[in-house]
Motif scaffolding. Structure first.
Motif, PDB file in Angstrom:
ATOM      1  N   UNK A 182      -2.582  -6.443  -4.771  1.00 26.46           N
ATOM      2  CA  UNK A 182      -1.865  -7.712  -4.934  1.00 26.46           C
ATOM      3  C   UNK A 182      -2.802  -8.829  -5.369  1.00 26.46           C
ATOM      4  N   UNK A 183      -4.075  -8.742  -4.997  1.00 24.62           N
ATOM      5  CA  UNK A 183      -5.034  -9.774  -5.391  1.00 24.62           C
ATOM      6  C   UNK A 183      -5.523  -9.615  -6.824  1.00 24.62           C
ATOM      7  N   UNK A 184      -5.439  -8.384  -7.374  1.00 20.34           N
ATOM      8  CA  UNK A 184      -5.980  -8.158  -8.713  1.00 20.34           C
ATOM      9  C   UNK A 184      -5.221  -8.998  -9.743  1.00 20.34           C
ATOM     10  N   UNK A 185      -5.941  -9.456 -10.720  1.00 23.92           N
ATOM     11  CA  UNK A 185      -5.387 -10.293 -11.789  1.00 23.92           C
ATOM     12  C   UNK A 185      -4.839 -11.624 -11.285  1.00 23.92           C
ATOM     13  N   UNK A 186      -5.139 -11.971 -10.040  1.00 28.45           N
ATOM     14  CA  UNK A 186      -4.813 -13.289  -9.532  1.00 28.45           C
ATOM     15  C   UNK A 186      -3.352 -13.488  -9.165  1.00 28.45           C
ATOM     16  N   UNK A 187      -3.055 -14.696  -8.722  1.00 30.43           N
ATOM     17  CA  UNK A 187      -1.710 -15.095  -8.333  1.00 30.43           C
ATOM     18  C   UNK A 187      -1.422 -16.459  -8.942  1.00 30.43           C
ATOM     19  N   UNK A 188      -0.212 -16.649  -9.450  1.00 29.78           N
ATOM     20  CA  UNK A 188       0.178 -17.976  -9.889  1.00 29.78           C
ATOM     21  C   UNK A 188       0.570 -18.805  -8.667  1.00 29.78           C
ATOM     22  N   UNK A 189       0.749 -20.108  -8.869  1.00 26.55           N
ATOM     23  CA  UNK A 189       1.183 -20.959  -7.757  1.00 26.55           C
ATOM     24  C   UNK A 189       2.568 -20.580  -7.265  1.00 26.55           C
ATOM     25  N   UNK A 190       3.347 -19.904  -8.129  1.00 29.31           N
ATOM     26  CA  UNK A 190       4.713 -19.536  -7.765  1.00 29.31           C
ATOM     27  C   UNK A 190       4.889 -18.021  -7.638  1.00 29.31           C
ATOM     28  N   UNK A 191       3.817 -17.339  -7.278  1.00 27.04           N
ATOM     29  CA  UNK A 191       3.906 -15.894  -7.079  1.00 27.04           C
ATOM     30  C   UNK A 191       4.500 -15.575  -5.712  1.00 27.04           C
ATOM     31  N   UNK A 192       5.346 -14.549  -5.684  1.00 31.48           N
ATOM     32  CA  UNK A 192       5.905 -13.967  -4.462  1.00 31.48           C
ATOM     33  C   UNK A 192       5.380 -12.535  -4.402  1.00 31.48           C
ATOM     34  N   UNK A 193       4.758 -12.139  -3.296  1.00 30.41           N
ATOM     35  CA  UNK A 193       4.113 -10.830  -3.242  1.00 30.41           C
ATOM     36  C   UNK A 193       5.075  -9.772  -2.698  1.00 30.41           C
ATOM     37  N   UNK A 194       4.967  -8.579  -3.268  1.00 36.67           N
ATOM     38  CA  UNK A 194       5.821  -7.446  -2.908  1.00 36.67           C
ATOM     39  C   UNK A 194       4.923  -6.260  -2.585  1.00 36.67           C
ATOM     40  N   UNK A 195       4.895  -5.791  -1.318  1.00 39.29           N
ATOM     41  CA  UNK A 195       3.989  -4.709  -0.940  1.00 39.29           C
ATOM     42  C   UNK A 195       4.433  -3.301  -1.337  1.00 39.29           C
ATOM     43  N   UNK A 196       5.391  -3.180  -2.218  1.00 36.11           N
ATOM     44  CA  UNK A 196       5.666  -1.913  -2.917  1.00 36.11           C
ATOM     45  C   UNK A 196       6.087  -0.765  -2.009  1.00 36.11           C
ATOM     46  N   UNK A 197       7.138  -0.970  -1.237  1.00 33.20           N
ATOM     47  CA  UNK A 197       7.684   0.135  -0.463  1.00 33.20           C
ATOM     48  C   UNK A 197       8.383   1.118  -1.402  1.00 33.20           C
ATOM     49  N   UNK A 198       8.293   2.398  -1.092  1.00 34.97           N
ATOM     50  CA  UNK A 198       9.023   3.390  -1.874  1.00 34.97           C
ATOM     51  C   UNK A 198       8.116   4.445  -2.481  1.00 34.97           C
ATOM     52  N   UNK A 199       8.746   5.459  -3.037  1.00 33.64           N
ATOM     53  CA  UNK A 199       8.016   6.607  -3.566  1.00 33.64           C
ATOM     54  C   UNK A 199       7.546   6.432  -4.984  1.00 33.64           C
ATOM     55  N   UNK A 200       6.507   5.630  -5.166  1.00 31.44           N
ATOM     56  CA  UNK A 200       6.032   5.311  -6.510  1.00 31.44           C
ATOM     57  C   UNK A 200       5.133   6.385  -7.101  1.00 31.44           C
ATOM     58  N   UNK A 201       4.691   7.340  -6.297  1.00 29.93           N
ATOM     59  CA  UNK A 201       3.879   8.437  -6.813  1.00 29.93           C
ATOM     60  C   UNK A 201       4.086   9.652  -5.927  1.00 29.93           C
ATOM     61  N   UNK A 202       3.709  10.806  -6.453  1.00 31.22           N
ATOM     62  CA  UNK A 202       3.875  12.039  -5.687  1.00 31.22           C
ATOM     63  C   UNK A 202       2.959  12.065  -4.468  1.00 31.22           C
ATOM     64  N   UNK A 203       1.809  11.378  -4.562  1.00 33.13           N
ATOM     65  CA  UNK A 203       0.828  11.421  -3.492  1.00 33.13           C
ATOM     66  C   UNK A 203       1.186  10.521  -2.317  1.00 33.13           C
ATOM     67  N   UNK A 204       2.024   9.530  -2.544  1.00 38.18           N
ATOM     68  CA  UNK A 204       2.341   8.592  -1.477  1.00 38.18           C
ATOM     69  C   UNK A 204       3.170   9.278  -0.395  1.00 38.18           C
ATOM     70  N   UNK A 205       2.818   9.012   0.854  1.00 36.04           N
ATOM     71  CA  UNK A 205       3.513   9.650   1.977  1.00 36.04           C
ATOM     72  C   UNK A 205       4.415   8.649   2.691  1.00 36.04           C
ATOM     73  N   UNK A 206       5.300   9.177   3.510  1.00 34.44           N
ATOM     74  CA  UNK A 206       6.146   8.313   4.330  1.00 34.44           C
ATOM     75  C   UNK A 206       5.305   7.496   5.293  1.00 34.44           C
ATOM     76  N   UNK A 207       4.228   8.085   5.790  1.00 35.96           N
ATOM     77  CA  UNK A 207       3.353   7.360   6.715  1.00 35.96           C
ATOM     78  C   UNK A 207       2.667   6.187   6.027  1.00 35.96           C
ATOM     79  N   UNK A 208       2.414   6.295   4.713  1.00 36.71           N
ATOM     80  CA  UNK A 208       1.840   5.159   3.976  1.00 36.71           C
ATOM     81  C   UNK A 208       2.767   3.949   4.051  1.00 36.71           C
ATOM     82  N   UNK A 209       4.057   4.187   3.824  1.00 41.67           N
ATOM     83  CA  UNK A 209       5.022   3.091   3.909  1.00 41.67           C
ATOM     84  C   UNK A 209       5.141   2.570   5.338  1.00 41.67           C
ATOM     85  N   UNK A 210       5.088   3.466   6.302  1.00 44.69           N
ATOM     86  CA  UNK A 210       5.204   3.024   7.692  1.00 44.69           C
ATOM     87  C   UNK A 210       3.995   2.198   8.101  1.00 44.69           C
ATOM     88  N   UNK A 211       2.816   2.576   7.645  1.00 44.78           N
ATOM     89  CA  UNK A 211       1.622   1.774   7.926  1.00 44.78           C
ATOM     90  C   UNK A 211       1.757   0.389   7.302  1.00 44.78           C
TER      91      UNK A 211
END
Length: 396
Positions: A182-211
């Motif tokens: 979320x920090x990469x490439x900076x943030x604008x003054x009007x940025x809203x951050x989204x921590x990306x819940x969901x199965x975006x790759x095969x390697x991501x586990x359910x525990x990753x989202x729970x953490x």
């Protein structure tokens, strides 16, 4: 925590939680009730099922973000934009209209034709995206993602050792990847951050989202409002083995918890129910903002050392001071007489709280002090060793 103005809609701690409903004009999108290719039907759906049910924001998707589908080019997205524009022009209700796209070119065209904000699922992988959003002075939701337009959210595929260091990668958890992305490439003054819940790759586990969900408060350290998209997600459905159709109750429970932990926007297909759940979470959340006779007082939502560290880093302070910012409280039962005496002595040396009564002992103090107290107690009373190891694991 700064607030963000999205076309007149306030987003942040000073405002109630906002609900983002979803409209898709992509025939490949997996959730059929939200998919429309006719502008008139799409507008009716927005008026009746989204705005009519309480949506503050309508997020319009031009393509499915599902990893099993091919990524559309900017030109292909632009070919679908007419349907989206015609739909929002036909809506009679009042809402902020967000365009979901990874391309600055598409965002530019959509904003010039009536859209109010941007939802970038590739986290500014297009380096021109922040510039476009600044030029139009619009809010932009930035999802945690690699700097790659083809792989939204696939943080497990990033070479973190190359980006940061091998030592950082060895010690980092999945939530640390999210925070750094979320920090990469900076943030604008009007940025809203989204921590990306969901199965975006095969390697991501359910525990990753729970953490990530457990550590949701940490993302407040970015000093930006937070959007969560958790509606009917697998990491919730798997808790009680529910299908997508059966997963509304777990989604609503998680929505209340997310808002209580600091989320400001909830993206959902179930607008009315999600709005109710969000209001419950907001009602029972701590009062973070107070006015101290002209001085704004914000009680930071800090329950762990990691959460404190995020805020200290944001302010440019010494991250090591985070261990002094939180207090942990434990009740221990079943101690031997020797262990109890050793624990009381070690606690007194560290000015920690030690209260006893019956079979129980209450021990409270800063994490670093409690770790030291447990270590000293184990030296003086060897039978305390297993307990010391458990406390060390808890305190991190």
């Amino acid at each position: 925590m700064r607030n963000v103005d999205a076309a007149g809609l306030g987003i942040g701690d000073d405002y109630p939680p906002r609900i983002m409903g979803v409209l898709n004009v992509s025939e490949e999108s997996p959730y059929d009730p939200s998919v429309y290719d006719d502008p008139g039907e799409a507008a009716a759906y927005v008026d009746e099922d989204l705005i009519g049910e309480g949506a503050d924001i309508v997020d319009v998707g031009l393509e499915s973000a599902n990893k099993s589908f091919s990524v559309l080019s900017a030109e292909e997205e632009l070919d679908r934009l007419d349907t989206a524009v015609n739909a929002i022009e036909s809506v009679s209700g009042d809402a902020v209209f967000s365009i979901e796209t990874r391309y600055a070119e598409v965002a530019d065209e959509a904003l010039s034709r009536g859209f109010d904000m941007v939802n970038d699922i590739c986290g500014f992988a297009d380096p021109e995206m922040p510039n476009v959003c600044r030029e139009y002075d619009v809010a932009v939701a930035k999802m945690a993602s690699p700097p790659d337009l083809e792989r939204p959210g696939a943080l497990e595929d990033v070479d973190w050792a190359e980006r940061r260091s091998a030592e950082w990668e060895r010690n980092a958890s999945y939530a640390d990847y999210i925070y750094d992305a979320l920090k990469q490439n900076g943030l604008t003054d009007k940025t809203i951050v989204d921590p990306a819940f969901g199965g975006w790759s095969e390697e991501k586990t359910l525990e990753d989202d729970r953490e990530t969900f457990r550590r949701l408060r940490e993302f407040r350290g970015l000093d930006r409002p937070m959007l969560v998209s958790i509606n009917r997600k697998n990491f919730l459905r798997s808790i009680n083995d529910r299908s997508t159709e059966e997963a509304l109750p777990v989604s609503l429970a998680a929505t209340s918890m997310a808002v209580e932990r600091g989320a400001h926007i909830v993206r959902t297909h179930d607008v009315a129910e999600t709005r109710d759940a969000a209001l419950v979470g907001d009602t029972f959340a701590r009062e973070r903002i107070r006015d101290g006779d002209g001085i704004r007082i914000e009680e930071l939502d800090v329950t762990t050392t990691d959460e404190a560290r995020r805020h200290i880093e944001r302010l440019g302070g010494d991250p090591d001071a985070a261990t002094a910012c939180t207090m942990r409280v434990f009740e221990l039962t079943g101690l031997t007489r020797d262990a109890r005496r050793a624990l009381a002595s070690a606690a007194a040396d560290r000015n920690a709280v030690f209260e006893t009564g019956g079979d129980g002992v209450l021990l409270a103090g800063k994490p670093a002090d409690l770790s030291a107290i447990a270590a000293v107690t184990a030296e003086r009373a060897p039978e305390f060793g297993p307990t010391e190891r458990q406390l060390r694991d808890i305190l991190g």
